[in-house]
Design an enzyme around this catalytic site. Structure first.
Site, PDB file in Angstrom:
ATOM      1  N   ARG A   1       0.842  -1.198   0.000  1.00  0.00           N
ATOM      2  CA  ARG A   1       0.000   0.000   0.000  1.00  0.00           C
ATOM      3  C   ARG A   1       0.869   1.237   0.000  1.00  0.00           C
ATOM      4  O   ARG A   1       2.086   1.175   0.182  1.00  0.00           O
ATOM      5  CB  ARG A   1      -0.906   0.014   1.236  1.00  0.00           C
ATOM      6  CG  ARG A   1      -0.137   0.044   2.543  1.00  0.00           C
ATOM      7  CD  ARG A   1      -0.966   0.510   3.723  1.00  0.00           C
ATOM      8  NE  ARG A   1      -0.284   0.292   4.989  1.00  0.00           N
ATOM      9  CZ  ARG A   1       0.696   1.043   5.464  1.00  0.00           C
ATOM     10  NH1 ARG A   1       1.150   2.082   4.778  1.00  0.00           N
ATOM     11  NH2 ARG A   1       1.246   0.768   6.630  1.00  0.00           N
ATOM     12  N   GLY A   2       0.228   2.408  -0.138  1.00  0.00           N
ATOM     13  CA  GLY A   2       0.934   3.659   0.035  1.00  0.00           C
ATOM     14  C   GLY A   2       1.098   3.973   1.521  1.00  0.00           C
ATOM     15  O   GLY A   2       0.568   3.282   2.383  1.00  0.00           O
TER      16      GLY A   2
ATOM     17  N   ILE B   1       4.662   3.670   8.030  1.00  0.00           N
ATOM     18  CA  ILE B   1       4.406   2.597   8.988  1.00  0.00           C
ATOM     19  C   ILE B   1       3.192   2.904   9.857  1.00  0.00           C
ATOM     20  O   ILE B   1       2.921   4.072  10.185  1.00  0.00           O
ATOM     21  CB  ILE B   1       5.646   2.343   9.876  1.00  0.00           C
ATOM     22  CG1 ILE B   1       5.548   0.975  10.569  1.00  0.00           C
ATOM     23  CG2 ILE B   1       5.855   3.466  10.882  1.00  0.00           C
ATOM     24  CD1 ILE B   1       6.868   0.497  11.139  1.00  0.00           C
ATOM     25  N   THR B   2       2.454   1.864  10.198  1.00  0.00           N
ATOM     26  CA  THR B   2       1.332   2.026  11.124  1.00  0.00           C
ATOM     27  C   THR B   2       1.175   0.766  11.954  1.00  0.00           C
ATOM     28  O   THR B   2       1.835  -0.245  11.716  1.00  0.00           O
ATOM     29  CB  THR B   2       0.025   2.376  10.389  1.00  0.00           C
ATOM     30  OG1 THR B   2      -0.923   2.874  11.339  1.00  0.00           O
ATOM     31  CG2 THR B   2      -0.562   1.170   9.677  1.00  0.00           C
TER      32      THR B   2
ATOM     33  N   GLY C   1      -4.110   4.236   4.168  1.00  0.00           N
ATOM     34  CA  GLY C   1      -3.117   3.872   3.161  1.00  0.00           C
ATOM     35  C   GLY C   1      -3.772   2.920   2.182  1.00  0.00           C
ATOM     36  O   GLY C   1      -4.380   1.938   2.594  1.00  0.00           O
TER      37      GLY C   1
ATOM     38  N   GLY D   1      -6.828   0.284   3.167  1.00  0.00           N
ATOM     39  CA  GLY D   1      -7.874   1.228   3.545  1.00  0.00           C
ATOM     40  C   GLY D   1      -7.547   2.071   4.753  1.00  0.00           C
ATOM     41  O   GLY D   1      -6.574   2.830   4.747  1.00  0.00           O
TER      42      GLY D   1
ATOM     43  N   ALA E   1      -7.561   2.649   9.321  1.00  0.00           N
ATOM     44  CA  ALA E   1      -7.477   2.065  10.662  1.00  0.00           C
ATOM     45  C   ALA E   1      -7.928   3.129  11.655  1.00  0.00           C
ATOM     46  O   ALA E   1      -7.244   4.141  11.847  1.00  0.00           O
ATOM     47  CB  ALA E   1      -6.058   1.613  10.956  1.00  0.00           C
TER      48      ALA E   1
ATOM     49  N   CYS F   1       3.183   6.657  10.812  1.00  0.00           N
ATOM     50  CA  CYS F   1       3.045   7.240   9.469  1.00  0.00           C
ATOM     51  C   CYS F   1       4.279   8.040   9.051  1.00  0.00           C
ATOM     52  O   CYS F   1       4.223   8.842   8.118  1.00  0.00           O
ATOM     53  CB  CYS F   1       1.784   8.102   9.359  1.00  0.00           C
ATOM     54  SG  CYS F   1       0.275   7.193   9.752  1.00  0.00           S
TER      55      CYS F   1
END
Length: 241
Positions: free
Chosen positions: A88-89, A92-93, A162, A173, A175, A191
């Protein structure tokens, strides 16, 4: 154009299993589109919206900086967390219990062909949901997602986003932190944005726990209205009837 959406609540599900399932749906839509174009036929493509909660996991987007993960492999293991570099784009998350994760897998040609509009509508869905709890969700220039206290020293993110898109088909999608243990965000630079905090709806409301089922209902209500969509027949036969 098929504006029906099959909504699936996957409950608590492993991240990798869910990612594989997303890929399966994503590829099936793209295959149908390729066939339509190659054979000059028109078969309506499907749209899905997956809702899920994951165990502790950190994910890094394709252009993300690995140094934003502040744990080594041993430390990850001790925390019972996993790590995945994904397609994804975004940077980090964290995903974990008490967080509502949504994966719309849509053929945007059924709705509109504008990725920026798509992201703004996902943000709007969360902003409208927060408003029902008396909280003003905001956008922050150049920073995708939904924030609180933008422009103040107390700016904090409550929903990260993302996505990936190919041939106008989306996956991954958002969070939304609802009852999330925010301590897990201390192990990353969320992020890739330094100096800004992360928050959760229960913290903002000053309560121990928010009804997550109620949040899902509100998110879906706003999503369907914003995308001018209706539930699929499969959805009507499920708990979302």
């Amino acid at each position: 154009m098929n504006k029906t959406i099959d909504i699936q609540d996957l409950g608590h599900k492993d991240y990798k299993e869910t990612w594989d399932y997303q890929e399966e749906l994503f590829k099936s839509i793209i295959a149908a589109k390729v066939k339509n174009k190659r054979e000059e036929v028109h078969v309506e493509t499907s749209n899905y919206f997956l809702l899920v909660e994951h165990s502790h996991v950190y994910t890094l987007g394709k252009s993300g900086d690995f140094s934003n993960l502040l744990l080594n492999e041993e430390q990850l293991s001790k925390k019972g967390a996993f790590f995945y570099k994904i397609n994804r784009g975004g940077d980090i998350t964290y995903h974990g219990p008490g967080q509502i994760v949504g994966y719309p897998i849509l053929d945007l040609e059924n709705f509109f062909t504008d990725i920026h509009k798509y992201l703004r509508l996902l943000e709007e869905m969360v902003i409208l949901t927060l408003a029902e709890y008396g909280i003003e969700g905001q956008r922050s220039a150049g920073e995708t997602g939904v924030w609180l206290g933008v422009g103040t020293p107390f700016a904090r993110k409550i929903c990260a986003m993302g996505v990936r898109a190919s041939r106008w088909v989306t996956m991954h999608g958002f969070a939304f932190n609802v009852n999330t243990d925010l301590g897990y965000f201390d192990n990353i630079v969320p992020c890739g944005i330094r100096g800004k905090a992360v928050t959760s709806l229960n913290v903002e409301l000053g309560v121990e726990k928010v009804d997550e089922a109620q949040i899902k209902t509100k998110l879906l209500k706003h999503f369907m209205a914003l995308f001018e969509a209706v539930p699929s027949q499969e959805t009507k036969q499920s708990q979302f009837a």
